[in-house]
Design an enzyme around this catalytic site. Sequence first.
Site, PDB file in Angstrom:
ATOM      1  N   TRP A  32       0.825  -1.218   0.000  1.00 18.57           N
ATOM      2  CA  TRP A  32       0.000   0.000   0.000  1.00 18.57           C
ATOM      3  C   TRP A  32       0.849   1.253   0.000  1.00 18.57           C
ATOM      4  CZ3 TRP A  32      -4.391  -0.506  -2.064  1.00 18.57           C
ATOM      5  CH2 TRP A  32      -5.142  -1.677  -1.890  1.00 18.57           C
ATOM      6  N   ASP A  78      -1.731   6.494   6.335  1.00 19.40           N
ATOM      7  CA  ASP A  78      -2.803   5.666   5.789  1.00 19.40           C
ATOM      8  C   ASP A  78      -3.114   4.605   6.834  1.00 19.40           C
ATOM      9  OD1 ASP A  78      -4.415   3.837   4.500  1.00 19.40           O
ATOM     10  OD2 ASP A  78      -3.114   3.572   2.759  1.00 19.40           O
ATOM     11  N   LYS A 138     -12.513  -1.703   5.858  1.00 13.55           N
ATOM     12  CA  LYS A 138     -11.741  -2.675   6.619  1.00 13.55           C
ATOM     13  C   LYS A 138     -12.271  -2.745   8.057  1.00 13.55           C
ATOM     14  CE  LYS A 138      -9.262  -2.784   2.832  1.00 13.55           C
ATOM     15  NZ  LYS A 138      -8.167  -1.931   2.569  1.00 13.55           N
TER      16      LYS A 138
END
Length: 368
Positions: free
Chosen positions: A105, A179, A203
């Site tokens: 990511w 993030d 999530k």
Amino acid sequence: MTTIYNFSAGPAVLPKEVLQQAASEMLDWHGSGMSVMEMSHRGPEFMSILAQAQADLRELLNVPENYKILFLQGGGLGENAIVPLNLVGRKVQPATIDFIHTGSWSGKSIKEAKKYANVNVAASSESTSFNGVPDTSTWNLTKDAAYVHLCTNETIDGVEYHFIPDVAQQTDGSPLVADMSSHILSRVIDVSKYGVIFGGAQKNIGPAGLTLVIVREDLLGLALPICPSAFDWKIIADNDSMYNTPPTYSIYIAGLVFQWLKRQGGVAAMEQKNIAKANLLYDYLDSTDFYVTCVAKEFRSRMNVPFYLKDESLNVAFLAAAKERGLLQLKGHKSVGGMRASIYNAMPIEGVQALVEFMRDFAGANGK
Ligand SMILES: *Cc1c(COP(=O)(O)O)cnc(C)c1O
């Protein structure tokens, strides 16, 4: 009937109580005669849902007064462009952004940021297959970086920061941007240590479609002229996340999740449960060589646990047998293979117990 436990990395399991409440309110929210999906986002009913969700999130994360909570769209990946568009204006163009590369990511964030700025990868764990966070003493930060970007929980690689780096000394006060898509609300965080925290909701918060941004007020109003208005944080903040139609139903469900979290005792209580769940699974993984896990112990994620079968020819049989026991979506991300158990807030410890029991049985049945 077999109890189902869903280990999906995202969109992921939601608390059953939340889904039951949403089901009971589906056709008629609080006597309004409307489903939340059918309401004007500017009507009093939805305005109250939004205000409550923001207030509950502020309470849960102890968000200081000088931070705005924004609800928008575009997902975590959208933020990879939206963050630079909003923040590189802190510096003369072309500005530099520092990145810590700890997995898939943060890698995607680096790639996208290159469209808008000079990118300095200040540290990377790529040479050790992303098995942890590089030691902060090796970070090669830029003195006047527009900001320093971290992914504090690498969902695919299973690497989590269990500390908050202090970058102020090595820079001219570059803000930290994190993030937190896959571990926000799983642990207590000190929001004041960050300039910006962002995450997709799917999530650990709620359904897909909602993106959360928590931003310090002095970082508003710096957007580049090319930044789309609907993604300019100052405009969104000035309009209280109502500049354009927000993802109303996702906000409603997220709000129910926030209330559920408060009933569980808040984030600190959740963190204790998450530690217990992660320990249960990692302790088992450490006790056997039938399964292998690669992340260095001090950086293991409490939310996403990637592991491999030593004999990978058993992968298909493992997944089929797991499914038979009601243990779903354990297949690892295609980029890294193997298995991954995502054990977010809504995964009860009974689910992790069932997983460990299954893994032990499977190892036994296959000669170990
Ligand atoms: C899932 C995820 C994203 C991407 O989110 P989208 O909503 O699919 O854009 C970004 N960062 C992290 C850490 C993630 O886990």
